[in-house]
Design a protein around this motif. Structure first.
Motif, PDB file in Angstrom:
ATOM      1  N   VAL A  97      -8.349 -16.670  27.097  1.00  0.00           N
ATOM      2  CA  VAL A  97      -7.640 -16.094  25.953  1.00  0.00           C
ATOM      3  C   VAL A  97      -7.535 -14.596  26.187  1.00  0.00           C
ATOM      4  N   PHE A  98      -6.340 -14.043  25.977  1.00  0.00           N
ATOM      5  CA  PHE A  98      -6.143 -12.599  26.154  1.00  0.00           C
ATOM      6  C   PHE A  98      -5.157 -12.106  25.113  1.00  0.00           C
ATOM      7  N   SER A  99      -5.014 -10.816  25.034  1.00  0.00           N
ATOM      8  CA  SER A  99      -4.135 -10.230  24.028  1.00  0.00           C
ATOM      9  C   SER A  99      -2.701 -10.715  24.229  1.00  0.00           C
ATOM     10  N   GLY A 100      -2.199 -11.429  23.242  1.00  0.00           N
ATOM     11  CA  GLY A 100      -0.820 -11.907  23.290  1.00  0.00           C
ATOM     12  C   GLY A 100      -0.625 -13.236  23.990  1.00  0.00           C
ATOM     13  N   LYS A 158     -15.498 -14.838  22.186  1.00  0.00           N
ATOM     14  CA  LYS A 158     -16.190 -15.169  23.424  1.00  0.00           C
ATOM     15  C   LYS A 158     -15.187 -15.591  24.503  1.00  0.00           C
ATOM     16  N   LEU A 159     -14.175 -16.359  24.102  1.00  0.00           N
ATOM     17  CA  LEU A 159     -13.193 -16.860  25.064  1.00  0.00           C
ATOM     18  C   LEU A 159     -12.424 -15.724  25.734  1.00  0.00           C
ATOM     19  N   GLU A 160     -12.308 -14.578  25.072  1.00  0.00           N
ATOM     20  CA  GLU A 160     -11.621 -13.437  25.674  1.00  0.00           C
ATOM     21  C   GLU A 160     -12.384 -12.874  26.867  1.00  0.00           C
ATOM     22  N   LYS A 161     -13.655 -13.244  26.978  1.00  0.00           N
ATOM     23  CA  LYS A 161     -14.477 -12.779  28.089  1.00  0.00           C
ATOM     24  C   LYS A 161     -14.686 -13.856  29.159  1.00  0.00           C
ATOM     25  N   VAL A 162     -14.033 -15.008  28.957  1.00  0.00           N
ATOM     26  CA  VAL A 162     -14.194 -16.138  29.868  1.00  0.00           C
ATOM     27  C   VAL A 162     -12.962 -16.259  30.757  1.00  0.00           C
TER      28      VAL A 162
END
Length: 611
Positions: A12-15, A159-163
């Motif tokens: 998961v990331f911005s946008g 958390k998913l943004e760091k995975v």
């Protein structure tokens, strides 16, 4: 557009997310989605509990087709589980981000997962994908085992943004059939336990003890069967006595000298990494009795077993902690931190060789106790499901004139009066499915190690029941019995144990991981909605398998009983009582549910000796 062959992909990331602009196809040569509850829950636990700035989830091997879709060669189970997780979190992406080649039922299921209010389509769905989605959804809504906090979608999204995972695109001219065959037949890769073994061995200065430690480690690392069967006969006699049933002692001659040198004992880590298989031990089998080893399956991996043993060893080395009866729960039993945990106990560049030698004895003793007094899954004949068992290894000696010497023959017998212990251990096993939170295993193994003074079946079952009672008491003391889907599984399972004790009905604990409302939240064929308090009360709840939960759907109690009576008979004893009380369409009311709940709660109160 050119795409790099190796790329780090954020989940998961911005946008956007991993599925935003990319479509994956699962080819026919890949098996269908088959992850069970424990694999899915492990994935979510790993994401929630990592403590580094970033978390690497593994590799995704793909082939880019002419239409721009990525054909998944390796990693499809994890990728599909991520699809289910992002769907449950309402993270937007195209429904056909993953498609299954020539599996229309799988595609049909993926496309309709967001239609929670519509239930008719579920009857035609792929049961594995649907069950996986239900597990994900309830894991997000429910409590973390051994924790009081509730999982929040926002926390998991953060958390998913760091995975991330690494996507590797194989070259266009790759022979995919050959590549897939190689992927399925590749040798063992270097794992953390191999690195730990190598570092520990380097610390032992005595060559004979170093070799013996390596053989003990290798024998213990094979978690199938019984540890005695992973030694040659001379070593079995030395460590376990003439009949192979003695607890290993700590005499000065503990480590057995041998003319045979362990081929892995003195190899460097790089040499181990270059080998095809670093975990197997090449020892001559002096009898055929160990052919039966395949009948037994451990509920622990060797990595996790090492962590349980290490905690026991730390206490043994610190006498003050033994006296204080150390609390065994607490930090997660995280096998990803295996090297880190061992380096804390056995720091490099320190003279800890003697400490390592003592750990070898602790490891062997713990494995002996684990094999003799802890749960296994036993398979015999054509049985593919297996059953819980508590058996001990025995040996007999033949007097046949065919042999110059008497020959040993191993066989297995039930531990004396072990039914209650087996029931309690299987209860705990199916309750705490993630190895991260199997603190009951450490506590019981430590009790066997430190406190058991001769086998007593009553003492064993009493210890196990006290472990369960501690967790149930937290729920009972809280006094809130309308907690719905987040009601701890241990409460349902301990109640089933009490009902079994009371009635001695035919019953086995199995993996039942879905909390179900007997009277449904959104009933089919009825406009009657129960108030939240009664709906979510313990009396209206039952613990069922994920498959039966999907079949129950939003049917009314009488329809569940009529359509799935055979399935109910194989479920929990509490559910059987609820079904027996549902004699007609109007039998299961709010008042009946509350009365049933109070009857069951009183049974628990009595067992816990609560006022």
């Amino acid at each position: 557009m050119m795409v790099k062959n190796v790329r780090n992909i954020k989940i998961v990331f911005s946008g956007g997310n991993i599925f935003s602009k990319t479509k994956y196809i699962i080819p026919l040569y890949q098996r269908a989605f088959a992850w069970e509850d424990k694999e899915i829950e492990q994935l979510i636990d790993d994401i929630l509990n990592f403590e580094t700035d970033n978390y690497y989830l593994g590799n995704l091997i793909v082939f880019e087709r002419n239409d721009g879709k990525f054909e998944v060669i390796d990693g499809q189970q994890r990728l599909t589980a991520l699809y289910l997780l992002l769907t449950a979190l309402d993270i937007p992406f195209e429904r056909d981000a993953i498609s299954f080649e020539y599996r229309p039922k799988s595609d049909y299921t993926l496309e309709r997962l967001r239609n929670n209010d519509e239930v008719s389509w579920r009857q035609d769905a792929d049961s594995c994908i649907l069950s996986g989605f239900d597990v994900v959804s309830k894991k997000i809504l429910g409590k973390v085992e051994a924790s009081s906090r509730t999982l929040k979608s926002a926390e998991l999204k953060w958390k998913l943004e760091k995975v991330s995972l690494v996507r590797v695109i194989v070259p266009p001219n790759t022979d995919l059939n050959k590549y897939f065959e190689i992927m399925n037949n590749r040798g063992e890769q270097l794992e953390q336990q191999d690195i730990v073994k190598s570092r520990l061995i380097e610390m032992i200065t005595d060559g004979m003890k170093r070799d013996a430690f390596a053989r003990i480690w290798d024998a213990c690392s094979d978690m199938a069967g019984y540890v005695q069967m992973h030694f040659v006969v001379a070593e079995r006699n030395h460590y376990f006595g003439y009949d192979w049933d003695c607890y290993p002692d700590d005499s000065d001659g503990y480590y057995l000298a041998s003319d045979k040198t362990d081929s892995t004992a003195l190899r460097s880590i790089s040499e181990i990494a270059d080998s095809v298989d670093v975990t197997s031990l090449s020892t001559s089998r002096l009898d055929k009795s160990d052919e039966d080893n395949i009948r037994f399956e451990s509920f622990l991996t060797f990595r996790h077993f090492l962590l349980h043993v290490l905690k026991i060893f730390e206490v043994e080395e610190n006498v003050a902690e033994v006296v204080a009866k150390k609390t065994w729960s607490g930090e997660l039993i995280d096998d990803k931190k295996l090297i880190q945990r061992f380096e804390a106990v056995f720091p490099r560049n320190k003279h800890v060789g003697k400490t390592v030698e003592r750990f070898g004895l602790c490891l062997l003793r713990c494995r002996f106790l684990f094999d003799n007094y802890m749960l296994k899954r036993e398979f015999s004949g054509d049985d593919t499901e297996g059953r819980w068992s508590l058996k001990t290894l025995k040996v007999s000696w033949s007097n046949s004139k065919k042999y110059a010497k008497r020959q040993p023959k191993a066989y297995y017998v039930d531990v004396t009066n072990s039914i209650a212990s087996r029931m309690l251990q299987s209860m705990l096993r199916v309750t705490y499915t993630s190895p991260l939170v199997m603190h009951w295993t450490t506590e019981f193994l430590a009790w066997l190690y430190f406190d058991m003074d001769g086998y007593d079946s009553y003492e064993h079952s009493e210890k196990l029941e006290n472990i369960a009672k501690a967790a149930v008491r937290e729920y009972m003391n809280d006094g809130e019995f309308s907690t719905g889907l987040i009601t701890p599984h241990i409460v349902f399972n301990y109640l089933d144990y009490l009902l079994w004790q009371k009635t001695k009905q035919d019953f086995q604990f199995e993996f039942r991981n879905s909390v179900e409302h007997w009277y449904p939240q959104h009933p089919i064929d009825s406009n009657v909605r129960w108030d939240e308090q009664e709906l979510n009360h313990f009396g209206n709840l039952c613990l069922v398998s994920s498959g039966l939960n999907s079949k129950f759907s939003n049917n009314l109690p009488l329809a569940k009983k009529a359509n799935f009576r055979n399935g109910i008979d194989g479920q929990s004893l509490k559910l059987r009582r609820m079904a027996d009380s549902t004699t007609d369409a109007n039998a299961w009311t709010e008042e009946v549910a509350i009365a049933h709940g109070e009857e069951m709660l009183n049974l628990i109160r009595s067992a816990l000796e609560l006022d």
